[in-house]
Write an enzyme that holds these catalytic residues in place. Sequence first.
Site, PDB file in Angstrom:
ATOM      1  N   SER A  13       0.829  -1.215   0.000  1.00  0.00           N
ATOM      2  CA  SER A  13       0.000   0.000   0.000  1.00  0.00           C
ATOM      3  C   SER A  13       0.863   1.264   0.000  1.00  0.00           C
ATOM      4  CB  SER A  13      -0.982   0.003   1.176  1.00  0.00           C
ATOM      5  OG  SER A  13      -0.326   0.222   2.404  1.00  0.00           O
ATOM      6  N   MET A  91      10.566  -6.471   4.565  1.00  0.00           N
ATOM      7  CA  MET A  91      10.707  -7.046   5.902  1.00  0.00           C
ATOM      8  C   MET A  91      12.003  -7.833   6.049  1.00  0.00           C
ATOM      9  SD  MET A  91       8.318  -5.656   7.302  1.00  0.00           S
ATOM     10  CE  MET A  91       6.595  -5.351   7.626  1.00  0.00           C
ATOM     11  N   ARG A  92      13.107  -7.133   5.828  1.00  0.00           N
ATOM     12  CA  ARG A  92      14.409  -7.767   6.004  1.00  0.00           C
ATOM     13  C   ARG A  92      15.356  -6.812   6.714  1.00  0.00           C
ATOM     14  NH1 ARG A  92      15.904 -12.144   3.485  1.00  0.00           N
ATOM     15  NH2 ARG A  92      18.045 -11.484   3.248  1.00  0.00           N
ATOM     16  N   LEU A  94      18.943  -5.434   6.733  1.00  0.00           N
ATOM     17  CA  LEU A  94      19.897  -5.316   5.630  1.00  0.00           C
ATOM     18  C   LEU A  94      21.327  -5.446   6.133  1.00  0.00           C
ATOM     19  CD1 LEU A  94      18.204  -2.336   3.795  1.00  0.00           C
ATOM     20  CD2 LEU A  94      18.018  -4.769   3.270  1.00  0.00           C
ATOM     21  N   HIS A 110       8.786   3.456   9.134  1.00  0.00           N
ATOM     22  CA  HIS A 110       8.569   2.576  10.282  1.00  0.00           C
ATOM     23  C   HIS A 110       7.308   3.047  11.012  1.00  0.00           C
ATOM     24  CE1 HIS A 110       9.550  -0.133  13.523  1.00  0.00           C
ATOM     25  NE2 HIS A 110       9.461   0.850  14.389  1.00  0.00           N
TER      26      HIS A 110
HETATM   27  C1  GAR Z   1       3.707  -0.662   6.770  1.00  0.00           C
HETATM   28  O1  GAR Z   1       2.910  -0.404   7.906  1.00  0.00           O
HETATM   29  C2  GAR Z   1       5.155  -0.306   7.038  1.00  0.00           C
HETATM   30  O2  GAR Z   1       5.326   0.856   7.791  1.00  0.00           O
HETATM   31  C3  GAR Z   1       5.599  -1.523   7.797  1.00  0.00           C
HETATM   32  O3  GAR Z   1       5.022  -2.589   7.090  1.00  0.00           O
HETATM   33  C4  GAR Z   1       3.798  -2.165   6.514  1.00  0.00           C
HETATM   34  C5  GAR Z   1       3.811  -2.481   5.045  1.00  0.00           C
HETATM   35  O4  GAR Z   1       2.560  -2.224   4.456  1.00  0.00           O
HETATM   36  N1  GAR Z   1       7.021  -1.613   7.891  1.00  0.00           N
HETATM   37  C6  GAR Z   1       7.660  -2.129   8.952  1.00  0.00           C
HETATM   38  O5  GAR Z   1       7.090  -2.583   9.922  1.00  0.00           O
HETATM   39  C7  GAR Z   1       9.176  -2.104   8.856  1.00  0.00           C
HETATM   40  N2  GAR Z   1       9.748  -2.476  10.130  1.00  0.00           N
HETATM   41  P1  GAR Z   1       2.401  -2.036   2.899  1.00  0.00           P
HETATM   42  O6  GAR Z   1       3.040  -3.259   2.236  1.00  0.00           O
HETATM   43  O7  GAR Z   1       0.929  -1.997   2.669  1.00  0.00           O
HETATM   44  O8  GAR Z   1       3.091  -0.754   2.509  1.00  0.00           O
END
Ligand code: GAR
Length: 192
Positions: A13, A91-92, A94, A110
């Site tokens: 998203s 979600m990795r 780095l 974040h």
């Molecule tokens: C989002 O809320 C982003 O901030 C989070 O994952 C979600 C991805 O949603 N990121 C983390 O938690 C990173 N540590 P999306 O795929 O719909 O953008």
Amino acid sequence: KARLAILLSGRGSNMLALLEATKTGVLQGLAEVVVVFSNKPDAPGLTFAAEQGCPVASLPSQGRKREIFDAEAAALLQQYQPDLVVLAGYMRILSPAFIQPFAGRIINIHPADTHQHQGLHAYEWAFDNQLLETKITVHLVDEGLDTGPILAQQTVDLRGADTLAEVERRGLAVEHELYAEALRGLIMNYKL
Ligand code: GAR
């Protein structure tokens, strides 16, 4: 125009919001998405990006040694000559093999104040702790977990948000605005 490589692992998203911003929003005329990359070939976000006519690429990370995967991913991305590597639910953690080729040019969003919560499940953390507000953070990526310099932060009002879904809904609405604004600021500052 600044060349953005957007990296994701799931829904996408934030990627879609950024893509929209480059077409008709605050990044119009300033940035273009040159590739959407995923470590998960079946990530829904990759399909959405392709449907929008975006170049997509993927390399499965499952079962691969971190440094080797990261070096291959960096080499693949370098072919697109990105100015900025934009993590959007990538979600990795780095390793230096990935960070060094793009040092100072990797940005992350974040869904918490990175001083208060690092890593996964930030909305669950806010919900479980019954926070009245949380923060969304856009930051530069360094070699720590959510430790890099903060570029932008915005508060999310959580009063009356009585389900996790509502916490996420409010948070994501802020994420989708803040990420494009923060990138705009960065691009204008550095005249990319
Ligand atoms: C989002 O809320 C982003 O901030 C989070 O994952 C979600 C991805 O949603 N990121 C983390 O938690 C990173 N540590 P999306 O795929 O719909 O953008």
